[in-house]
Scaffold this motif. Sequence first.
Motif, mmCIF file in Angstrom:
data_model
loop_
_atom_site.group_PDB
_atom_site.id
_atom_site.type_symbol
_atom_site.label_atom_id
_atom_site.label_comp_id
_atom_site.label_asym_id
_atom_site.label_seq_id
_atom_site.Cartn_x
_atom_site.Cartn_y
_atom_site.Cartn_z
ATOM 1 N N UNK A 280 15.860 44.490 84.790
ATOM 2 C CA UNK A 280 17.065 45.255 84.446
ATOM 3 C C UNK A 280 17.688 45.851 85.707
ATOM 4 N N UNK A 281 16.855 46.372 86.607
ATOM 5 C CA UNK A 281 17.367 46.932 87.865
ATOM 6 C C UNK A 281 18.070 45.843 88.683
ATOM 7 N N UNK A 282 17.481 44.650 88.717
ATOM 8 C CA UNK A 282 18.113 43.528 89.436
ATOM 9 C C UNK A 282 19.472 43.182 88.840
ATOM 10 N N UNK A 283 19.628 43.428 87.523
ATOM 11 C CA UNK A 283 20.901 43.175 86.841
ATOM 12 C C UNK A 283 21.831 44.385 86.930
ATOM 13 N N UNK A 284 21.419 45.411 87.685
ATOM 14 C CA UNK A 284 22.266 46.585 87.875
ATOM 15 C C UNK A 284 22.255 47.554 86.715
ATOM 16 N N UNK A 285 21.169 47.532 85.917
ATOM 17 C CA UNK A 285 21.152 48.338 84.690
ATOM 18 C C UNK A 285 19.949 49.273 84.631
ATOM 19 N N UNK A 286 20.132 50.358 83.891
ATOM 20 C CA UNK A 286 19.036 51.241 83.513
ATOM 21 C C UNK A 286 18.871 51.145 81.996
ATOM 22 N N UNK B 198 27.491 59.523 80.967
ATOM 23 C CA UNK B 198 28.606 59.280 81.881
ATOM 24 C C UNK B 198 28.208 59.396 83.352
ATOM 25 N N UNK B 199 27.034 59.967 83.643
ATOM 26 C CA UNK B 199 26.594 60.078 85.039
ATOM 27 C C UNK B 199 26.288 58.706 85.651
ATOM 28 N N UNK B 200 26.136 57.690 84.811
ATOM 29 C CA UNK B 200 25.865 56.329 85.309
ATOM 30 C C UNK B 200 27.144 55.564 85.629
ATOM 31 N N UNK B 201 28.299 56.088 85.169
ATOM 32 C CA UNK B 201 29.565 55.383 85.382
ATOM 33 C C UNK B 201 29.816 55.129 86.854
ATOM 34 N N UNK B 202 30.262 53.925 87.146
ATOM 35 C CA UNK B 202 30.562 53.547 88.515
ATOM 36 C C UNK B 202 29.339 53.108 89.302
ATOM 37 N N UNK B 203 28.138 53.295 88.735
ATOM 38 C CA UNK B 203 26.906 52.983 89.465
ATOM 39 C C UNK B 203 26.044 51.928 88.779
ATOM 40 N N UNK B 204 25.820 52.097 87.471
ATOM 41 C CA UNK B 204 24.895 51.230 86.740
ATOM 42 C C UNK B 204 25.453 50.852 85.372
ATOM 43 N N UNK B 205 25.034 49.687 84.912
ATOM 44 C CA UNK B 205 25.169 49.366 83.496
ATOM 45 C C UNK B 205 24.065 50.163 82.793
ATOM 46 N N UNK B 206 24.253 50.433 81.504
ATOM 47 C CA UNK B 206 23.241 51.153 80.740
ATOM 48 C C UNK B 206 22.910 50.353 79.487
ATOM 49 N N UNK B 207 21.625 50.244 79.205
ATOM 50 C CA UNK B 207 21.157 49.648 77.956
ATOM 51 C C UNK B 207 20.580 50.785 77.127
ATOM 52 N N UNK C 42 24.865 47.623 75.109
ATOM 53 C CA UNK C 42 25.015 47.387 76.545
ATOM 54 C C UNK C 42 26.340 48.002 76.955
ATOM 55 N N UNK C 43 26.268 48.916 77.915
ATOM 56 C CA UNK C 43 27.438 49.647 78.395
ATOM 57 C C UNK C 43 27.630 49.282 79.855
ATOM 58 N N UNK C 44 28.830 48.828 80.201
ATOM 59 C CA UNK C 44 29.051 48.393 81.587
ATOM 60 C C UNK C 44 29.278 49.584 82.514
ATOM 61 N N UNK C 45 29.404 49.279 83.797
ATOM 62 C CA UNK C 45 29.547 50.338 84.810
ATOM 63 C C UNK C 45 30.768 51.221 84.585
ATOM 64 N N UNK C 46 31.771 50.699 83.905
ATOM 65 C CA UNK C 46 32.966 51.514 83.657
ATOM 66 C C UNK C 46 32.827 52.349 82.381
ATOM 67 N N UNK C 47 31.674 52.245 81.707
ATOM 68 C CA UNK C 47 31.437 53.074 80.523
ATOM 69 C C UNK C 47 31.881 52.447 79.221
ATOM 70 N N UNK C 48 32.204 51.139 79.245
ATOM 71 C CA UNK C 48 32.690 50.449 78.052
ATOM 72 C C UNK C 48 31.540 49.673 77.399
#
Length: 151
Positions: A59-65, A24-33, A118-124
């Motif tokens: 992945x970073x260019x796509x806003x993801x970790x 959840x620390x990535x919420x609002x900042x990054x997508x997570x794979x 794949x989890x979006x920035x909102x945590x979904x």
Amino acid sequence: MDLVGQLAPDFTLPASTGQAVTLSSYRGHHHVVLVFYPLDFSPVCSMQLPEYSGRQDDFADAGAVVLGVNRDSVHAHKAWAAEYGIEVPLLADMKLDVARMYGVAIDDRAISGRAVFVIDRSGVVRFQHVEEKTGDYTVRPEAVLAKLRAL
């Protein structure tokens, strides 16, 4: 278990980087794979995780970790990462608690299946793919990047 459209189950696990990682620390900042894989040092995993690691800039260019997750220890993760040049954090889910939350634990073999979430920035959770067999590796980084770019 289909998690698409649901809030991703949150967790905190120790990582090969030396810190604990909380999803959840990535919420609002990054997508997570989240990349679940069976075992460090196994043949297919030793192809899969270096491929994802090698595409970190994309992945970073796509806003993801990218986070790798399996039941091996932080010590094993560090050794495997050093040997294979893996730079993405590898998380130690030693009791398979997180794998169970995501429906990918294979308890009779004490491993997780191979799966990508794949989890979006909102945590979904926006995409999930669970391989039929642990030896399969059909969802490559390029396909995951395409999903991210479509978010």
